[in-house]
Scaffold this active site. Sequence first.
Site, PDB file in Angstrom:
ATOM      1  N   HIS A   1       0.577  -9.500   4.392  1.00  0.00           N
ATOM      2  CA  HIS A   1      -0.510  -8.506   4.400  1.00  0.00           C
ATOM      3  C   HIS A   1      -1.160  -8.522   3.008  1.00  0.00           C
ATOM      4  CE1 HIS A   1      -2.118  -4.733   6.490  1.00  0.00           C
ATOM      5  NE2 HIS A   1      -2.754  -4.766   5.321  1.00  0.00           N
TER       6      HIS A   1
ATOM      7  N   GLN B   1       0.803  -1.225   0.000  1.00  0.00           N
ATOM      8  CA  GLN B   1       0.000   0.000   0.000  1.00  0.00           C
ATOM      9  C   GLN B   1       0.837   1.277   0.000  1.00  0.00           C
ATOM     10  OE1 GLN B   1      -2.584  -1.930   3.234  1.00  0.00           O
ATOM     11  NE2 GLN B   1      -3.988  -0.482   2.304  1.00  0.00           N
TER      12      GLN B   1
ATOM     13  N   ASN C   1      -2.050 -10.785   8.349  1.00  0.00           N
ATOM     14  CA  ASN C   1      -3.005  -9.704   8.574  1.00  0.00           C
ATOM     15  C   ASN C   1      -4.406 -10.122   8.139  1.00  0.00           C
ATOM     16  OD1 ASN C   1      -3.703  -6.781   9.054  1.00  0.00           O
ATOM     17  ND2 ASN C   1      -4.392  -7.052   6.938  1.00  0.00           N
ATOM     18  N   GLU C   2      -5.381  -9.944   8.978  1.00  0.00           N
ATOM     19  CA  GLU C   2      -6.799 -10.123   8.669  1.00  0.00           C
ATOM     20  C   GLU C   2      -7.084 -11.373   7.824  1.00  0.00           C
ATOM     21  OE1 GLU C   2      -8.075  -6.401   6.929  1.00  0.00           O
ATOM     22  OE2 GLU C   2      -8.014  -5.378   8.858  1.00  0.00           O
TER      23      GLU C   2
HETATM   24  O1  IFM Z   1      -6.170  -0.671   4.160  1.00  0.00           O
HETATM   25  C1  IFM Z   1      -6.691  -1.713   4.915  1.00  0.00           C
HETATM   26  C2  IFM Z   1      -5.574  -2.578   5.470  1.00  0.00           C
HETATM   27  O2  IFM Z   1      -4.770  -3.088   4.456  1.00  0.00           O
HETATM   28  C3  IFM Z   1      -6.152  -3.741   6.249  1.00  0.00           C
HETATM   29  N1  IFM Z   1      -7.118  -3.287   7.213  1.00  0.00           N
HETATM   30  C4  IFM Z   1      -8.149  -2.372   6.787  1.00  0.00           C
HETATM   31  C5  IFM Z   1      -7.516  -1.192   6.070  1.00  0.00           C
HETATM   32  C6  IFM Z   1      -8.608  -0.209   5.633  1.00  0.00           C
HETATM   33  O3  IFM Z   1      -9.498  -0.837   4.774  1.00  0.00           O
END
Ligand code: IFM
Length: 413
Positions: free
Chosen positions: A115, A24, A159-160
């Site tokens: 991520h 990002q 991540n997530e």
């Molecule tokens: O930008 C994302 C991030 O990569 C993961 N968590 C949520 C953020 C906002 O959508």
Amino acid sequence: MCYTSGMKKFPDGFLWGAATAAHQVEGGNIGSDWWEWEQTRGRERSGDACRHYELYERDFDLARSLHHNAHRLSVEWARVEPQEGRFSDDALKHYAEVVLALKDRGIEPVVTLHHFTNPLWFARDGGWEDRRAPGRFLRYCDAVVRILGKHVRYWITINEPTIYVSHSFLFGVWPPQARSLWRMWRVSRNMVRAHVAVFRMIHQVCRDFGLREPAVSIAQHMTALVPCGSGLRCRFASWLRHKIFNESFVDALVRRRALDFIGLNYYSRQLVEPSNWGIRSLLSDVCRENHRPVPKNSVGWDIYPEGLYELLLKLKKYDLPVMIAENGICAEEDASRWIFIRDHLRSVSRAIGAGVPVTGYLYWSLLDNFEWEKGFGPRFGLVEMNYRTFERKVRPSALKYAEVCRTGVLSAE
Ligand code: IFM
């Protein structure tokens, strides 16, 4: 926790800072599955992003000037292992320098190993669906941990995971755009296995090198699932969604004794209102009547600080420290960013007062950045990014948050 005339003092040693993720912000992540996907989608591409790969020192100077004492970043697997089994010394050296740049500024690194993005070779050869995935991920993590382990205590393996598996394998919105419960289940199972293997490896490497105990977790995205009405169907659906989407991954890791803390990413609320007892409706229907309106961020997500308090109380049963690994707002007007941070910190403070051991708060994000399929439109940053000149400009909200980071105190106003 001290409450004096509405002022809230956070515990000593609390981690204050912000988070980013490689794809990002870094720019030029050409060896990844996302990069390839962006080229074929006719959507906005990540391109140079924030040029953080070269400008990271400038960004960390900003973080230090804002009194952050922690920073979450991710290592990009596609850069570290651009071909299967071939590791890039340059990339590993780069991430060692990044971590040292944080340490030099007195900022504690929190390092994420996955991520959302994958190396192209991995994605093309079965990706996370393949039974070799956990072993491949472990090999990459092992290479990273052997280089960075001396300097890093906090690790987030994945991540997530729930967002990754649902967006990529169920809803079909992210690469590889699958829509299959079976494929989603396989990926989830492999991610659990991968996390457990990496958790054990990190602990072993730290023992072998005589390093201090690491703290290893995932960053679990949780949504506050609020029943729209008081009827059984709404309440049951909220409970079921919480179990499946918020807790199931954490539960699987707790059962395997593979979490040292819980990394929590919190953004929003879902007002649950199933139209019938069918499984699809129970799992996805939301209120369409705007029954309990709240302010929204610039992409329409409900802003609901109480939800953070409610979720933190639910996490108490795990008896583990909790780090807020992400919490943030994309907004056109910066004024709403500070209100968002302030109100969510109030929730954190209430939860600490109620006995939840919260150890840190990392705002998403330090910089405006590439918001996946939504491109560069949503502005989450404490620091505004000019994507043409790459000039960085600290927003007023960042200065207000900096005061909390400096003092550990959230004032009453
Ligand atoms: O930008 C994302 C991030 O990569 C993961 N968590 C949520 C953020 C906002 O959508």
